[in-house]
Each structure stands twice: as C-alpha cells, then as structure tokens.
Design an enzyme around this catalytic site. Structure first.
Site, PDB file in Angstrom:
ATOM      1  N   TYR A 161      70.625  46.763  61.305  1.00 33.67           N
ATOM      2  CA  TYR A 161      69.236  46.509  60.908  1.00 33.67           C
ATOM      3  C   TYR A 161      68.406  46.030  62.102  1.00 33.67           C
ATOM      4  CZ  TYR A 161      65.625  45.709  57.400  1.00 33.67           C
ATOM      5  OH  TYR A 161      64.469  45.776  56.645  1.00 33.67           O
ATOM      6  N   LYS A 168      61.036  41.567  59.579  1.00 33.78           N
ATOM      7  CA  LYS A 168      60.983  41.160  58.167  1.00 33.78           C
ATOM      8  C   LYS A 168      61.009  39.641  58.033  1.00 33.78           C
ATOM      9  CE  LYS A 168      60.936  45.244  56.161  1.00 33.78           C
ATOM     10  NZ  LYS A 168      59.721  45.725  55.440  1.00 33.78           N
TER      11      LYS A 168
END
Length: 260
Positions: A161, A168
């Site tokens: 990720y 995020k």
C-alpha cells in the site's frame, strides 16, 4: 439496477458524488444508495475517456448535473460547485471517492518516493477533499455531510500500500480537523474505510488479489464488503439520525480491522 426502498429518508436532499469510474466503483455504490433513498444526485466524470462509462450510470440515477472533474486541472472543481450553486442553490452532502498515486511512487518504498510523486499523491488523494469541503461549505446553509474514502492501510502497515497509506493517514487527520471547524455550522465530516474491494482503482495495488483473499478469510464476517454495503452505510451517516456523529472513520469491512 437501483434498489427500491419504501422509506425514502433522503427525499428532497441534493448531493454531489465524485469518483464514479464504472459500475464497480465505490462511488457508484454510494450514488445508488442515495438515489434509492430519495436524494437527487450530481455526478462527475474524470475526462472524455471516462465519460462513456459514467454517462449511462448518471442517467440511471437521473442526475440533472453531469460534468467533467479532474481535480488536478485548475478551475474544474470550482466550475462544478458554481453549477451546483446556480442549479440547486444549496447542497446537502458530498461523497469524495478519488485517490491517485503515480505508479513509480505507489510501487516503491515510502522512503524512496520522489517529491513530485509525493506531492501528486497528496494533492489528489487528500488536498482535493479539503478543497471540496471549502467549496461546499457556503452551499450547506442548513448543515450537511461530507464523506471521503480511506483504507485500513492508513493506520497499519499494509504490504504494497506504501505511499497511499501515508496519504490516507493525512486524509483521516483532515477529516477530524474539518469536522471540528465545520461542526458549529451543522456540517458533519466522515471518512469511510471499506475492506478491500475489486475496483479499478484498487487494481493498481501490487498483489491485490492476495489482499482480497486475506480479508475474506480473516474478517469475522468471513466475506468481502460490496459497494452497496459501503453506499448504504454512507447514506445512513448523511441522515439526521446520525446528526451527532462526526469526525469518524467508519470501518465497513466485516470486522477485518479488529483482527490481528
């Protein structure tokens, strides 16, 4: 197919849905849910290439406003909100469901990310939501709700990720600050954190199929979340029944995030 609900709890409300790419998009799940519950929907599409995929969906939810929106292009976001102001004069909710990181930034180690890749990731994945909130605030004269989409990789290190997890995390922090600033005006702000979904955006994450299988086997619910699950949860938080819930990151992931 738009589901039919007898109780149209969002009848008379108007909202903007950003991020529909196709009928597998999280944003599409949200658009279907809000429309089925009575809301009127404005829909955007990224560019001319995306338009043929999004336009039939906009027709399906009977969107009276259908416009291009590339948040990286100066003026396009402002044009969308100006059109909403002229057409509706107000806004009740916004769903921001966009994120992007250049392949070379997303695919490598965080420590190796170049400045341009970092700035692009943060600009599209985080700052665009802050800017949308700024533009939406004057139209939410009677309160409203702002939503953005996040992921578990913001809080825990998820393999592959990478820099998106950093973006995020910043996005979730922005949600809290925006909630504090806009709360006195009756505007609530949330991040929705779905479990892994087989969307076009997610397909850019290396070894995503393995991530899906891990979520399926580890989540207490033993199943993957769907875009409809996400849409209905988001629509609930936009209702007056949730008027005193704000600044939250709501996990819609079958309980995956509670398991070590």
């Amino acid at each position: 197919m738009i589901p039919a609900y007898k109780v149209r709890i969002h009848e008379g409300r108007r909202g903007l849905i950003v991020g529909i790419a196709n009928d597998q998009s999280i944003a599409w799940g949200c658009a279907k849910a809000f429309r089925a519950l009575g809301a009127e929907i404005a829909v955007t599409y990224l560019n001319d290439k995306a338009k043929p995929h999004v336009e039939p969906l906009a027709r399906e939810v009977e969107a009276p406003i259908f416009m291009p929106l590339d948040v990286a292009k100066p003026g396009e976001m402002e044009a969308v909100f100006e059109t909403i102001a002229k057409t509706w004069g107000r806004l009740d909710f916004v769903v921001h469901s966009i994120a992007f990181s250049p392949k070379e930034a997303l695919g490598g180690r965080v420590i190796d990310v170049g400045r341009d890749g970092f700035l692009t990731t943060m600009d599209i994945s985080c700052w665009s939501f802050i800017r949308m909130a700024h533009l939406a605030e004057p139209l939410m004269t009677h309160g409203g709700a702002l939503f953005t989409m996040t992921y578990y990789g913001s809080q825990m290190v998820v393999e592959h990720y990478n820099i998106m997890g950093v973006a995020k995390a910043a996005l979730e922090a922005a949600v809290r600050y925006l909630a504090a600033e806009l709360g006195p005006g009756g505007i609530r702000v949330h991040a929705i954190s779905p479990g892994p979904l087989a969307t076009r955006a997610a397909s850019g994450i290396p070894e995503f199929d393995e991530l899906l299988e891990k979520a399926r086997t580890k989540a207490p619910a033993r199943q993957l979340v769907t875009i409809d699950d996400v849409g209905l949860a988001t629509a609930f938080l936009a209702h007056d029944a949730a008027r005193l819930i704000t600044g939250e990151t709501l996990y819609v992931d079958g309980g995956y995030h509670i398991i070590d």
